[in-house]
Design a protein around this motif. Structure first.
Motif, PDB file in Angstrom:
ATOM      1  N   GLN A  36      62.990 -52.714 -64.190  1.00  0.00           N
ATOM      2  CA  GLN A  36      62.150 -53.085 -63.061  1.00  0.00           C
ATOM      3  C   GLN A  36      62.264 -54.587 -62.800  1.00  0.00           C
ATOM      4  OE1 GLN A  36      58.029 -52.080 -63.487  1.00  0.00           O
ATOM      5  NE2 GLN A  36      57.466 -52.837 -61.467  1.00  0.00           N
ATOM      6  N   GLY A  37      62.452 -54.955 -61.534  1.00  0.00           N
ATOM      7  CA  GLY A  37      62.579 -56.357 -61.160  1.00  0.00           C
ATOM      8  C   GLY A  37      63.999 -56.872 -61.131  1.00  0.00           C
ATOM      9  N   SER A  38      64.974 -56.065 -61.531  1.00  0.00           N
ATOM     10  CA  SER A  38      66.378 -56.500 -61.500  1.00  0.00           C
ATOM     11  C   SER A  38      66.852 -56.595 -60.045  1.00  0.00           C
ATOM     12  CB  SER A  38      67.241 -55.521 -62.292  1.00  0.00           C
ATOM     13  OG  SER A  38      67.042 -54.183 -61.857  1.00  0.00           O
ATOM     14  N   ASP A  39      67.710 -57.596 -59.778  1.00  0.00           N
ATOM     15  CA  ASP A  39      68.182 -57.797 -58.409  1.00  0.00           C
ATOM     16  C   ASP A  39      69.313 -58.817 -58.410  1.00  0.00           C
ATOM     17  OD1 ASP A  39      68.339 -57.527 -55.662  1.00  0.00           O
ATOM     18  OD2 ASP A  39      66.396 -58.454 -55.234  1.00  0.00           O
ATOM     19  N   ALA A  40      69.987 -58.933 -57.257  1.00  0.00           N
ATOM     20  CA  ALA A  40      71.011 -59.956 -57.048  1.00  0.00           C
ATOM     21  C   ALA A  40      70.833 -60.507 -55.639  1.00  0.00           C
ATOM     22  CB  ALA A  40      72.411 -59.364 -57.222  1.00  0.00           C
ATOM     23  N   TRP A  41      70.496 -61.792 -55.561  1.00  0.00           N
ATOM     24  CA  TRP A  41      70.255 -62.455 -54.266  1.00  0.00           C
ATOM     25  C   TRP A  41      70.193 -63.954 -54.495  1.00  0.00           C
ATOM     26  CZ3 TRP A  41      70.472 -60.647 -49.465  1.00  0.00           C
ATOM     27  CH2 TRP A  41      70.010 -61.469 -48.432  1.00  0.00           C
ATOM     28  N   ARG A  42      70.607 -64.732 -53.465  1.00  0.00           N
ATOM     29  CA  ARG A  42      70.527 -66.188 -53.563  1.00  0.00           C
ATOM     30  C   ARG A  42      69.958 -66.782 -52.280  1.00  0.00           C
ATOM     31  NH1 ARG A  42      72.561 -68.729 -57.792  1.00  0.00           N
ATOM     32  NH2 ARG A  42      72.560 -70.696 -56.639  1.00  0.00           N
ATOM     33  N   PHE A  48      64.296 -67.083 -52.987  1.00  0.00           N
ATOM     34  CA  PHE A  48      64.429 -66.960 -54.435  1.00  0.00           C
ATOM     35  C   PHE A  48      65.874 -66.714 -54.835  1.00  0.00           C
ATOM     36  CE2 PHE A  48      62.806 -62.622 -53.113  1.00  0.00           C
ATOM     37  CZ  PHE A  48      64.013 -61.943 -53.239  1.00  0.00           C
ATOM     38  N   VAL A  49      66.122 -66.860 -56.130  1.00  0.00           N
ATOM     39  CA  VAL A  49      67.419 -66.528 -56.721  1.00  0.00           C
ATOM     40  C   VAL A  49      67.181 -65.488 -57.802  1.00  0.00           C
ATOM     41  CG1 VAL A  49      69.366 -67.363 -58.085  1.00  0.00           C
ATOM     42  CG2 VAL A  49      68.427 -68.787 -56.242  1.00  0.00           C
ATOM     43  N   HIS A  50      67.860 -64.346 -57.672  1.00  0.00           N
ATOM     44  CA  HIS A  50      67.867 -63.317 -58.718  1.00  0.00           C
ATOM     45  C   HIS A  50      69.316 -63.078 -59.115  1.00  0.00           C
ATOM     46  CE1 HIS A  50      63.667 -62.147 -58.654  1.00  0.00           C
ATOM     47  NE2 HIS A  50      63.705 -62.147 -57.339  1.00  0.00           N
ATOM     48  N   ASP A  51      69.564 -63.052 -60.405  1.00  0.00           N
ATOM     49  CA  ASP A  51      70.924 -62.843 -60.900  1.00  0.00           C
ATOM     50  C   ASP A  51      70.873 -61.966 -62.145  1.00  0.00           C
ATOM     51  OD1 ASP A  51      73.680 -63.060 -60.994  1.00  0.00           O
ATOM     52  OD2 ASP A  51      73.639 -64.922 -62.143  1.00  0.00           O
ATOM     53  N   ASP A  52      70.133 -60.860 -62.043  1.00  0.00           N
ATOM     54  CA  ASP A  52      70.018 -59.971 -63.195  1.00  0.00           C
ATOM     55  C   ASP A  52      70.236 -58.506 -62.830  1.00  0.00           C
ATOM     56  OD1 ASP A  52      67.679 -59.679 -61.766  1.00  0.00           O
ATOM     57  OD2 ASP A  52      66.352 -60.308 -63.380  1.00  0.00           O
ATOM     58  N   ALA A  53      71.007 -58.260 -61.767  1.00  0.00           N
ATOM     59  CA  ALA A  53      71.434 -56.892 -61.485  1.00  0.00           C
ATOM     60  C   ALA A  53      72.306 -56.401 -62.639  1.00  0.00           C
ATOM     61  CB  ALA A  53      72.223 -56.847 -60.172  1.00  0.00           C
ATOM     62  N   HIS A  54      72.356 -55.092 -62.818  1.00  0.00           N
ATOM     63  CA  HIS A  54      73.142 -54.490 -63.898  1.00  0.00           C
ATOM     64  C   HIS A  54      74.534 -54.150 -63.368  1.00  0.00           C
ATOM     65  CE1 HIS A  54      69.197 -54.316 -65.577  1.00  0.00           C
ATOM     66  NE2 HIS A  54      68.799 -53.386 -64.717  1.00  0.00           N
ATOM     67  N   GLY A 102      62.322 -47.267 -45.510  1.00  0.00           N
ATOM     68  CA  GLY A 102      62.068 -45.834 -45.519  1.00  0.00           C
ATOM     69  C   GLY A 102      63.272 -44.931 -45.451  1.00  0.00           C
ATOM     70  N   THR A 103      64.484 -45.485 -45.589  1.00  0.00           N
ATOM     71  CA  THR A 103      65.679 -44.646 -45.487  1.00  0.00           C
ATOM     72  C   THR A 103      66.841 -45.278 -46.260  1.00  0.00           C
ATOM     73  OG1 THR A 103      67.027 -43.395 -43.892  1.00  0.00           O
ATOM     74  CG2 THR A 103      66.664 -45.715 -43.405  1.00  0.00           C
ATOM     75  N   PRO A 104      67.812 -44.483 -46.694  1.00  0.00           N
ATOM     76  CA  PRO A 104      69.010 -45.078 -47.298  1.00  0.00           C
ATOM     77  C   PRO A 104      69.768 -45.924 -46.268  1.00  0.00           C
ATOM     78  CG  PRO A 104      68.914 -42.714 -47.740  1.00  0.00           C
ATOM     79  CD  PRO A 104      67.871 -43.009 -46.708  1.00  0.00           C
ATOM     80  N   GLN A 105      70.246 -47.076 -46.716  1.00  0.00           N
ATOM     81  CA  GLN A 105      71.011 -47.986 -45.855  1.00  0.00           C
ATOM     82  C   GLN A 105      72.306 -48.349 -46.573  1.00  0.00           C
ATOM     83  OE1 GLN A 105      69.644 -49.538 -42.909  1.00  0.00           O
ATOM     84  NE2 GLN A 105      67.460 -49.174 -43.110  1.00  0.00           N
ATOM     85  N   VAL A 106      73.418 -48.142 -45.903  1.00  0.00           N
ATOM     86  CA  VAL A 106      74.702 -48.555 -46.465  1.00  0.00           C
ATOM     87  C   VAL A 106      74.984 -49.972 -45.996  1.00  0.00           C
ATOM     88  CG1 VAL A 106      76.104 -47.578 -44.569  1.00  0.00           C
ATOM     89  CG2 VAL A 106      77.115 -47.907 -46.838  1.00  0.00           C
ATOM     90  N   GLY A 107      75.472 -50.807 -46.914  1.00  0.00           N
ATOM     91  CA  GLY A 107      75.703 -52.179 -46.500  1.00  0.00           C
ATOM     92  C   GLY A 107      76.313 -53.028 -47.590  1.00  0.00           C
ATOM     93  N   ALA A 108      76.288 -54.324 -47.338  1.00  0.00           N
ATOM     94  CA  ALA A 108      76.887 -55.274 -48.262  1.00  0.00           C
ATOM     95  C   ALA A 108      76.134 -56.585 -48.224  1.00  0.00           C
ATOM     96  CB  ALA A 108      78.357 -55.517 -47.913  1.00  0.00           C
ATOM     97  N   VAL A 109      76.075 -57.253 -49.375  1.00  0.00           N
ATOM     98  CA  VAL A 109      75.588 -58.623 -49.484  1.00  0.00           C
ATOM     99  C   VAL A 109      76.767 -59.473 -49.935  1.00  0.00           C
ATOM    100  CG1 VAL A 109      74.094 -60.203 -50.766  1.00  0.00           C
ATOM    101  CG2 VAL A 109      73.203 -57.987 -49.993  1.00  0.00           C
ATOM    102  N   VAL A 110      77.096 -60.485 -49.155  1.00  0.00           N
ATOM    103  CA  VAL A 110      78.157 -61.419 -49.503  1.00  0.00           C
ATOM    104  C   VAL A 110      77.502 -62.751 -49.827  1.00  0.00           C
ATOM    105  CG1 VAL A 110      80.249 -62.582 -48.738  1.00  0.00           C
ATOM    106  CG2 VAL A 110      79.788 -60.223 -48.010  1.00  0.00           C
ATOM    107  N   THR A 111      77.837 -63.309 -50.989  1.00  0.00           N
ATOM    108  CA  THR A 111      77.203 -64.538 -51.458  1.00  0.00           C
ATOM    109  C   THR A 111      78.261 -65.587 -51.749  1.00  0.00           C
ATOM    110  OG1 THR A 111      75.349 -63.297 -52.363  1.00  0.00           O
ATOM    111  CG2 THR A 111      75.702 -65.519 -53.215  1.00  0.00           C
ATOM    112  N   LEU A 112      78.247 -66.630 -50.929  1.00  0.00           N
ATOM    113  CA  LEU A 112      79.087 -67.805 -51.123  1.00  0.00           C
ATOM    114  C   LEU A 112      78.139 -68.992 -51.136  1.00  0.00           C
ATOM    115  CD1 LEU A 112      81.969 -66.890 -48.637  1.00  0.00           C
ATOM    116  CD2 LEU A 112      81.932 -66.565 -51.115  1.00  0.00           C
ATOM    117  N   GLY A 113      77.425 -69.151 -52.245  1.00  0.00           N
ATOM    118  CA  GLY A 113      76.375 -70.154 -52.345  1.00  0.00           C
ATOM    119  C   GLY A 113      75.033 -69.616 -51.899  1.00  0.00           C
TER     120      GLY A 113
END
Length: 197
Positions: A36-42, A48-54, A102-113
């Protein structure tokens, strides 16, 4: 080797970026329980910055492609799974399905900084098998996805530094709840896609 030129990877080929709550091999599949609380985002928008996705990652050749298949069997807010391609904590992408609005979403997160996020609703994908593919060649990554045996659809063409070595493989995380379990069906790598179209 499969007829698409990809070679299946054993789950033991990768190393976790952040250990999940539990990992169980069930025949050929891998069952991963997210913390719980795991994520990847900058930074972007949320601040916030999260860098603990599995993410279970192994080196990916340049050029090269990675493909991950999993069952879409969850409906918790922001629950997500797919693939990650990572050079370092500021240079990575994740692509797959996230349950949002409220629904499944297909997508991508691109992180360059900083991270960005592109999504499209796919409510008819719920309860089915999803395959996500990322192909890296030169200074770009092409991301595609499909459900079951339907044709791949183009999700994203994004810049990615050509000179950085990367690792890639399946990932999941559960930003808001405990109990997310993802059944990963396949992890494969191989040559980059021959063309964008």
């Amino acid at each position: 080797m499969t007829d698409d030129g990809l070679r299946g990877q054993p789950w033991s080929a990768g190393r976790w970026t952040s250990p999940p709550a539990a990992v169980v091999e069930d025949g050929p599949d891998l069952l991963v329980t997210a913390v719980q609380g795991s994520d990847a985002w900058r930074h972007t928008s949320y601040g916030f910055v999260h860098d603990d996705a599995h993410a279970l990652l192994a080196p990916l050749p340049r050029p090269g492609a990675v493909e991950v298949a999993f069952d879409l069997a969850w409906d918790g807010r922001f629950d997500q799974a797919g693939l990650m391609l990572r050079a370092d904590e500021e240079t990575w992408l994740k692509a797959g399905v996230e349950f949002s609005d409220g629904t499944p979403q297909v997508g991508a997160v691109v992180t360059l900084g900083r991270s960005d996020w592109s999504v499209a609703p796919v409510p008819d994908w719920a309860g089915r098998r999803v395959t996500v593919r990322a192909s890296r060649d030169g200074d770009a990554v092409t991301v595609r996805a499909r459900v079951d045996d339907e044709p791949f659809r183009l999700l994203r063409l994004c810049p990615f530094p050509a000179d950085l070595p990367v690792a890639a493989g399946p990932y999941c995380c559960a930003p808001t709840r405990a109990g997310l379990v993802v059944r990963f069906r396949r992890w494969a790598t191989g040559p980059a896609d021959p063309a964008l179209h």
